[in-house]
Design an enzyme around this catalytic site. Structure first.
Site, short mmCIF file in Angstrom:
data_model
loop_
_atom_site.label_atom_id
_atom_site.label_comp_id
_atom_site.label_asym_id
_atom_site.label_seq_id
_atom_site.Cartn_x
_atom_site.Cartn_y
_atom_site.Cartn_z
N HIS A 103 0.84 -1.21 0.00
CA HIS A 103 0.00 0.00 0.00
C HIS A 103 0.86 1.25 0.00
CE1 HIS A 103 0.69 -1.23 4.21
NE2 HIS A 103 0.70 0.06 4.51
N HIS A 105 0.77 5.18 1.43
CA HIS A 105 0.10 6.19 2.25
C HIS A 105 0.18 7.51 1.49
CE1 HIS A 105 0.37 3.99 6.25
NE2 HIS A 105 1.28 3.32 5.55
P1 AMP Z 1 1.76 0.23 7.51
O1 AMP Z 1 2.37 0.48 8.85
O2 AMP Z 1 2.49 0.94 6.40
O3 AMP Z 1 1.56 -1.23 7.23
O4 AMP Z 1 0.35 0.93 7.54
C1 AMP Z 1 -0.84 0.26 7.81
C2 AMP Z 1 -1.91 1.31 7.98
O5 AMP Z 1 -3.18 0.66 7.92
C3 AMP Z 1 -1.87 2.08 9.32
O6 AMP Z 1 -1.72 3.48 9.06
C4 AMP Z 1 -3.23 1.76 9.96
O7 AMP Z 1 -3.78 2.86 10.65
C5 AMP Z 1 -4.07 1.36 8.75
N1 AMP Z 1 -5.19 0.49 9.04
C6 AMP Z 1 -5.20 -0.63 9.81
N2 AMP Z 1 -6.43 -1.18 9.84
C7 AMP Z 1 -7.22 -0.40 9.05
C8 AMP Z 1 -8.60 -0.42 8.68
N3 AMP Z 1 -9.43 -1.37 9.11
N4 AMP Z 1 -9.06 0.57 7.87
C9 AMP Z 1 -8.25 1.53 7.43
N5 AMP Z 1 -6.94 1.62 7.74
C10 AMP Z 1 -6.43 0.67 8.55
#
Ligand code: AMP
Length: 120
Positions: A103, A105
């Site tokens: 993903h 951000h």
């Molecule tokens: P990463 O640390 O790059 O893997 O980022 C994962 C992101 O996913 C974090 O910023 C979380 O806040 C986000 N996240 C986790 N669960 C959900 C969810 N159910 N809906 C939207 N975002 C989420």
């Protein structure tokens, strides 16, 4: 076997999220714990674990370019194209990758400070 993640469930619609954009390749939705006024996650519809899993195929390279292009499109939808924004991709432990599903951000909507301040 690859683990099923929360992003699989968001893309399939089993888990609710605030989707801001979707097409045949990607889905983009609001981060549940936003780090800035605009915090969107852009994910491929088809599972890829992280950047290490990208294959040297035209499809996957087109997908990566498309993900970045869509970030620029969402920045315009969110009206932060002029004030500015940042794209971040975390890969594995040292980067703090929490969800094992590729993903980007997209963050913005406030001054984001210097990104490359190194901590020892
Ligand atoms: P990463 O640390 O790059 O893997 O980022 C994962 C992101 O996913 C974090 O910023 C979380 O806040 C986000 N996240 C986790 N669960 C959900 C969810 N159910 N809906 C939207 N975002 C989420």
């Amino acid at each position: 076997m690859n683990e099923r993640t929360i992003f699989h469930e968001i893309i399939s619609g089993e888990v609710n999220s605030k989707v801001v954009y979707r097409d045949h390749l990607v889905t983009a939705f609001e981060d549940i714990r936003p780090k800035s006024p605009v915090h969107i996650l852009i994910v491929p519809n088809k599972y890829i674990k992280n950047l290490n899993s990208i294959k040297d195929t035209e499809n996957q390279k087109v997908l990566l370019g498309h993900m970045i292009f869509i970030c620029s499109k969402i920045a315009k939808i969110k009206k932060i194209q002029d004030t500015g924004y940042r794209l971040v991709m975390n890969c594995n432990k040292d980067a703090g990758q929490e969800i094992d599903y590729l993903h980007i951000h997209l963050v913005g909507g406030k001054p984001l400070g210097s990104f490359l301040e190194m901590k020892k």
